[in-house]
Design an enzyme around this catalytic site. Structure first.
Site, PDB file in Angstrom:
ATOM      1  N   HIS A  84      -4.741   0.123  -0.365  1.00 19.83           N
ATOM      2  CA  HIS A  84      -4.335   1.698  -0.546  1.00 19.83           C
ATOM      3  C   HIS A  84      -2.550   1.447  -1.103  1.00 19.83           C
ATOM      4  CE1 HIS A  84      -3.056   5.655   1.342  1.00 19.83           C
ATOM      5  NE2 HIS A  84      -1.937   5.015   1.439  1.00 19.83           N
ATOM      6  N   TYR A 138       4.720  13.191  -4.989  1.00 26.60           N
ATOM      7  CA  TYR A 138       4.241  13.066  -3.624  1.00 26.60           C
ATOM      8  C   TYR A 138       4.712  14.191  -2.930  1.00 26.60           C
ATOM      9  CZ  TYR A 138       3.019   9.780  -0.035  1.00 26.60           C
ATOM     10  OH  TYR A 138       2.443   9.205   0.983  1.00 26.60           O
ATOM     11  N   GLU A 144      -2.335  10.314  -2.193  1.00 24.88           N
ATOM     12  CA  GLU A 144      -2.918   9.868  -0.864  1.00 24.88           C
ATOM     13  C   GLU A 144      -4.305   9.450  -1.235  1.00 24.88           C
ATOM     14  OE1 GLU A 144      -1.916   8.308   1.969  1.00 24.88           O
ATOM     15  OE2 GLU A 144      -0.181   8.085   0.858  1.00 24.88           O
ATOM     16  N   HIS A 182      -0.894  12.979   4.145  1.00 21.56           N
ATOM     17  CA  HIS A 182      -1.731  12.184   4.820  1.00 21.56           C
ATOM     18  C   HIS A 182      -2.975  13.028   5.613  1.00 21.56           C
ATOM     19  CE1 HIS A 182       1.547   9.263   3.890  1.00 21.56           C
ATOM     20  NE2 HIS A 182       0.710   8.454   4.184  1.00 21.56           N
TER      21      HIS A 182
END
Lengths: 400, 88
Positions: free
Chosen positions: A192, A207, A216, A294
């Site tokens: 990741h 982001y 993500e 997330h």
């Protein structure tokens, strides 16, 4: 703080009435039949995307660097001599010794034998597994596509509950021992973090908001593929968990995230319940976490799983190729939202595996299932065979 | 008077919140002085970077959001004190 254009400003997303002109600039719900039609037509946007992706297949890393948003990092001359063979790992693990100063003391270089520190060994192996996946399956030589040395620091900070890619290196904390154990323990987490580097050198997704959630999700997708590839697990065999083993025994949970069933990875007194949505109906609007990057990543994560599940076999093959070519092919803007990404993956699938083929169909259906595009109609039932014509008076019947 | 520290992001994406009610602390005056001394108006926006923590700190009428690399000096001290008061 960098703000993105379109629907991501302020971390909020509005579902607007579909307008094809807004496909790449705002958050829209595009009916799948329209996406299919766009993919079939010689739409200039898709033609450009296709051409750019074909160009990337030439794997001219110098052109990639010019196109990408990231800058190559300076090499130390000693580490690049003698000339390295493309695809070979060039790993260096350093130990921050509980401090927050980088890079720390160098403890293991490429080719040196394993020592006694699990974190160092796991980081070294995880970096190798990531290099192996990207090189053997996608022909990508390291993070920048040009053999960038892979550097990592372990034992960062005291009870540090995180791992991250800082633009140049991987950084791993040891965890607090109450909720988290050491962050090197999970190959999917290592994959990741390194994939954040790959994204930085390619689509460079901002982001924040939906482009951040895609950033993500792409890290989760290739993190999962690193783990599946190193364990030789097919889609059916794999856990599709990100960060399995990262929680201590005191936590009621199996991992940080589940790509197969977002929202089910943990349900704990202290941490609460895994808040990831699995469809657009649950899209989380928040100002925290850069607009919930997330959280909302659960939606594209599940779309990837659904493609892999529909196609079967190894997810790093057809599904992985579709996602990799979409990420690196030049069709994505840094502010691409879910709809734009869905269109780009559908275009890639049609181009690589045939328009209307099984892969293309699986991609379209996956995005429809998670609600990024409107529900896709089932294949039109075939017209029933016309009944035999009734015998009419005066028409001779064929001989029995 | 209370101060709330909320940490979001990180690769886990798990939000944790710690809260201190100043009046209930053994040294409320020290807390109040410390909170008043923080550079609330000097916080600037910073670039979002993958998987780093973000800290939202609230102490009415103040509210600031700090990227992880900005949590140093007195802010680092505050986060540590608030976590310690919560037994972490």
């Amino acid at each position: 703080m960098t703000k993105t254009r379109g629907c991501n400003v302020g971390g909020r997303c509005q579902t607007l009435h579909m307008d094809t002109r807004e496909l790449h600039t705002t958050c829209t719900i595009v009916p799948p039949y329209l996406l299919v039609r766009l993919a079939k037509l010689d739409d200039p946007r898709f033609a450009q995307a296709a051409a750019a992706a074909r160009a990337s297949l030439l794997r001219d890393s110098q052109i990639r660097q010019l196109r990408g948003g990231a800058h190559p990092f300076p090499y130390s001359g000693a580490r690049t001599l003698p000339a390295r063979t493309p695809g070979e790992s060039d790993r260096t693990i350093s130990d921050a010794g509980g401090q927050e100063r980088l890079p720390g003391r160098r403890v293991r270089a490429e080719g040196q034998p394993a020592g006694t520190d699990p974190a160092t060994n796991e980081a070294y192996d995880g970096l190798g597994a990531t290099q192996n996946l990207f090189w053997t399956q996608f022909g990508r030589d390291s993070i920048d596509g040009n053999g960038l040395p892979m550097d990592a620091t372990v034992h960062y900070g005291k009870q540090y509950d995180n791992a991250f890619w800082d633009g140049e290196r991987m950084v791993f904390g040891d965890g607090d021992g109450q909720v988290f154990t050491r962050f090197t323990i999970s190959p999917s987490v290592i994959g990741h973090e390194l994939t954040h580097g790959v994204t930085q050198f390619t689509a460079n997704l901002t982001y924040q908001g939906q482009s951040g959630a895609l950033n993500e999700s792409i890290s989760d997708v290739f993190g999962a593929l690193v783990e599946q590839h190193v364990k030789n697990q097919s889609t059916a065999d794999a856990s599709w968990l990100i960060g399995e083993g990262l929680f201590t025994d005191q936590v009621e949970g199996v991992a940080l995230r589940s790509m197969k069933a977002p929202g089910t990875a943990y349900n704990d007194d202290v941490l609460g319940k895994d808040p990831q949505p699995d469809t657009m109906a649950g899209y989380v609007e928040t100002e925290d976490d850069n607009g919930g990057v997330h959280l909302n990543s659960g939606i594209p994560n599940r779309a990837f799983y659904l493609v892999a599940d529909a196609l079967g076999g190894n997810a790093w093959e057809t599904p992985g190729h579709i996602w990799y070519e979409t990420l690196t092919g030049g069709a994505l803007a840094s502010t691409s939202d879910f709809v734009a990404f869905a269109a780009a993956t559908a275009d890639t699938a049609a181009r690589l595996y045939g328009n209307g083929g099984a892969a293309h169909d699986a991609v379209m259906r996956a995005w429809a299932t998670v609600g990024v595009v409107a529900a896709i109609p089932s294949p039109l039932p075939q017209q029933p065979a016309p009944p035999p014509p009734p015998s009419r008076p005066g028409v001779p019947r064929p001989p029995e | 008077m209370k101060v709330i520290v909320s940490r979001s992001g990180g690769t886990a994406g798990i939000r944790l919140t710690w809260e201190v009610r100043v009046e209930e602390q053994p040294d409320p005056n020290t807390w109040a002085e410390f909170l008043n001394s923080l550079p609330w108006d000097d916080v600037t926006d910073s670039e979002a970077t993958p998987d780093r923590f973000a800290y939202r700190i609230r102490c009415a009428p103040h509210e600031v959001v700090l990227a992880e690399p900005q949590v140093n000096g007195p802010w680092r001290d505050l986060v540590n004190r608030v976590r310690a008061a919560n037994g972490m």
